[in-house]
Enzyme design. Structure first.
Site, PDB file in Angstrom:
ATOM      1  N   ARG A  81       0.875  -1.185   0.000  1.00  0.00           N
ATOM      2  CA  ARG A  81       0.000   0.000   0.000  1.00  0.00           C
ATOM      3  C   ARG A  81       0.902   1.223   0.000  1.00  0.00           C
ATOM      4  O   ARG A  81       1.560   1.495   0.986  1.00  0.00           O
ATOM      5  CB  ARG A  81      -0.907  -0.050   1.240  1.00  0.00           C
ATOM      6  CG  ARG A  81      -1.363   1.278   1.756  1.00  0.00           C
ATOM      7  CD  ARG A  81      -2.461   1.143   2.778  1.00  0.00           C
ATOM      8  NE  ARG A  81      -2.079   0.588   4.065  1.00  0.00           N
ATOM      9  CZ  ARG A  81      -1.343   1.226   4.996  1.00  0.00           C
ATOM     10  NH1 ARG A  81      -0.875   2.423   4.759  1.00  0.00           N
ATOM     11  NH2 ARG A  81      -1.090   0.648   6.143  1.00  0.00           N
TER      12      ARG A  81
ATOM     13  N   HIS B 233      -3.224   4.191   5.231  1.00  0.00           N
ATOM     14  CA  HIS B 233      -4.245   3.155   5.396  1.00  0.00           C
ATOM     15  C   HIS B 233      -5.616   3.678   4.936  1.00  0.00           C
ATOM     16  O   HIS B 233      -6.317   3.049   4.147  1.00  0.00           O
ATOM     17  CB  HIS B 233      -4.303   2.712   6.857  1.00  0.00           C
ATOM     18  CG  HIS B 233      -5.466   1.837   7.166  1.00  0.00           C
ATOM     19  ND1 HIS B 233      -5.546   0.534   6.731  1.00  0.00           N
ATOM     20  CD2 HIS B 233      -6.619   2.088   7.835  1.00  0.00           C
ATOM     21  CE1 HIS B 233      -6.710   0.021   7.122  1.00  0.00           C
ATOM     22  NE2 HIS B 233      -7.365   0.937   7.793  1.00  0.00           N
TER      23      HIS B 233
ATOM     24  N   TYR C 102       4.676   5.282  11.212  1.00  0.00           N
ATOM     25  CA  TYR C 102       5.079   3.908  11.560  1.00  0.00           C
ATOM     26  C   TYR C 102       5.904   3.194  10.499  1.00  0.00           C
ATOM     27  O   TYR C 102       6.268   2.047  10.679  1.00  0.00           O
ATOM     28  CB  TYR C 102       3.848   3.060  11.934  1.00  0.00           C
ATOM     29  CG  TYR C 102       2.732   3.051  10.896  1.00  0.00           C
ATOM     30  CD1 TYR C 102       2.790   2.211   9.802  1.00  0.00           C
ATOM     31  CD2 TYR C 102       1.628   3.893  11.029  1.00  0.00           C
ATOM     32  CE1 TYR C 102       1.782   2.195   8.858  1.00  0.00           C
ATOM     33  CE2 TYR C 102       0.598   3.886  10.087  1.00  0.00           C
ATOM     34  CZ  TYR C 102       0.677   3.037   9.007  1.00  0.00           C
ATOM     35  OH  TYR C 102      -0.318   3.026   8.079  1.00  0.00           O
TER      36      TYR C 102
END
Ligand SMILES: Cc1ncc(C[n+]2csc(CCOP(=O)(O)OP(=O)(O)O)c2C)c(N)n1
Ligand SMILES: [Mg+2]
Length: 369
Positions: free
Chosen positions: A252, A256, A265
């Site tokens: 990805r 998100h 992160y």
């Protein structure tokens, strides 16, 4: 565990695995991938402009979004997740619907009656048992009518494999040899949880063996590999040879959802590494080398993609806003008394509000003002 790669990053194709696709089909797959990416970028901007509620981007995953549904017939079923704009588009669901849905209006998820695509599911993995039920129904129907079976394509992410629904669904599909293709889009992350936290096994695809089904891992940024593996799985399912688990190893590239900030992160280096494996760039290189494509055609496709996306935005924004009371429609068959009270209160409030012509529905504490 078998891993399939057909197209390398320079767009070179393993001659033994060259796809059985006609040039017009390859161009069509490329068009679907490019247009899906364009839509994705637009949807993200719309949310930032306050014109869309939220959105789950697919950029980077176009190969695993487009190739599997491309292998289906219209009478087959697709059971998507929430990260499925490209898969829906490949099935012929207009982008307008996707925008209406993410605008908070459930009517966007209502597809044409002959369109066999389920709603996006927000609850992780819950779509898997539904998909297995559809496949069981399809198998029984085919047996009764002495026909070839319709097949079901069921999507989920790497994170979904940690849920019981995954185990229950795949186990049932294996035992009953159901006509279903499980596509795990392993995009390396489940929000901020890395792939290494989902399983200690080296691949997700190897789980297929414990359920007595075929399993394969493919380079999920290689559209020909995804196509080859899914096509074989669809043919097996249709021939009554049971289910397959196809793990597409992909990434990805975006956040998100629009409510996330992935830079908190994961490192910029990691993203840059995957950007070099971009499935669209790879296919374009192949097409240029094979003289299936030209820069002039690219320019034309680019403006066509913009037109498709802009038309969808216009149509979605012209769509009448939903009645706020419809909020209560789809959770309970019969509303419990306390929810019924809330519904009545909202109806009364809206009636009064209509006469006052103000626009505020809830105050900061979430109460009707
Ligand atoms: C049952 C359930 N638990 C938790 C969540 C919160 N949640 C939303 S997306 C997500 C991660 C899912 O990751 P993955 O299956 O890898 O799919 P991806 O978003 O990467 O496509 C989680 C935990 C949820 N929606 N449903
Ligand atoms: Mg994931």
């Amino acid at each position: 565990m078998e891993r399939l790669e057909v197209l390398d990053c320079e767009g070179r194709c393993d001659p033994a695995l060259k796809p059985q696709l006609r040039p017009d089909q390859i161009r069509e797959i490329y068009r679907l991938m490019v247009t899906s990416r364009r839509f994705d970028e637009k949807a993200f901007r719309l949310q930032r402009q306050g014109r869309l509620g939220t959105y789950a981007p697919i950029s980077g995953q176009e190969a695993s979004q487009v190739a599997p549904p491309y292998c289906l017939q219209k009478s087959d079923w697709m059971v998507p997740t929430y990260r499925s704009a490209g898969a829906y588009y490949t099935r012929g669901v207009p982008f307008k619907n996707i925008l209406i849905y993410w605008g908070g209006d459930a009517r966007g998820a209502r597809v044409a009656p002959d369109q066999r695509d389920l709603f996006p599911t927000i609850c992780i993995a819950t779509q898997i048992p539904f998909a297995v039920g559809l496949a069981w129904g399809a198998k029984l129907k085919a047996q009764k009518e002495k026909k070839t079976s319709e097949v079901v394509l069921c999507y989920f992410g790497d994170g979904a494999t940690s849920k019981a629904d995954f185990h229950e669904g795949l186990n049932f599909a294996g035992v009953f040899r159901l006509p279903i293709i499980f596509v795990c889009e392993n995009n390396q992350w489940a929000i901020s949880l890395p792939r290494s936290r989902q399983t200690a096994a080296p691949t997700f695809s190897q789980r297929a063996f414990s359920y007595g089904m075929e399993g394969i891992q493919v380079d999920g940024n290689d559209v020909f590999a995804v196509h080859r593996a899914t096509q074989a799985a669809v043919e097996r399912a249709r021939a009554g040879k049971g289910p397959t688990l196809v793990e597409c190893e992909t990434y990805r590239l975006g956040d998100h959802t629009t409510a996330d900030d992935a830079s908190r992160y994961r490192s910029a280096e990691e993203v840059a590494r995957w950007q070099k494996l971009d499935p669209i760039v790879r296919l374009k290189k192949y097409m240029l080398q094979e003289r299936l494509w030209s820069e002039a055609e690219e320019t034309k496709l680019s403006s066509e993609a913009d037109l498709v996306v802009e038309a969808a935005v216009e149509e979605a924004e012209a769509f009448a806003a939903p009645n706020p009371v419809s909020f209560f429609d789809h959770t309970f068959a019969e509303l419990p008394w306390n929810v019924l009270e809330q519904r009545k209160a909202l109806e009364e409030y809206l009636k009064e509000k209509d006469s006052r012509k103000d626009t505020v529905i809830l105050d900061k504490e979430g109460r009707f003002p």
